[in-house]
Enzyme design. Sequence first.
Site, PDB file in Angstrom:
ATOM      1  N   CYS A   1       0.843  -1.190   0.000  1.00  0.00           N
ATOM      2  CA  CYS A   1       0.000   0.000   0.000  1.00  0.00           C
ATOM      3  C   CYS A   1       0.883   1.247   0.000  1.00  0.00           C
ATOM      4  O   CYS A   1       2.017   1.212   0.474  1.00  0.00           O
ATOM      5  CB  CYS A   1      -0.873  -0.040   1.262  1.00  0.00           C
ATOM      6  N   GLY A   2       0.362   2.335  -0.498  1.00  0.00           N
ATOM      7  CA  GLY A   2       1.099   3.593  -0.454  1.00  0.00           C
ATOM      8  C   GLY A   2       1.390   4.050   0.965  1.00  0.00           C
ATOM      9  O   GLY A   2       2.320   4.828   1.197  1.00  0.00           O
TER      10      GLY A   2
END
Length: 158
Positions: free
Chosen positions: A36-37
Amino acid sequence: MKTVYDFTVKKTNGDTESLRDYEGKPLLIVNTASKCGLTPQFKGLQEMYDEYKEQGLEILGFPCGQFNNQEFDNIEETTEFCQLNYGVSFPMFAKIDVNGAKADPLFAFLKEQKGGVLTKDIKWNFTKFLVDRKGQVVKRYAPTTEPEKIKSDLDNLL
């Protein structure tokens, strides 16, 4: 009155663990994702754990793939990724769902105690719940809230 200590969770090896094992400690419970970012938050979470674990803090990580399938299918890949890339030493648990019909009972309870903006559902990875020494949820943090921003609230519980 129900507390987080009333729940049992599944460890990465498939065994179960009672959250009663953490009774009397402040907890930060987080739904995590490895792809995930927001994954770099693992660094801040680990730094917080290193700084406060001697004062009793436990951070409990629960991998979740419900948001764009951003978690490995294999839990060993998840734990290895977290340890190698971020030095994660706080407890990580089995991959779970946090929303929907198959939501883990712990997360159903957390969401009931502290709903989000507009809905109780968790909107993304790295939603965080701060729990006091009595097992009560005191605050919910948005996924984008950096761990460093939680320290003042945590100081009030230590």
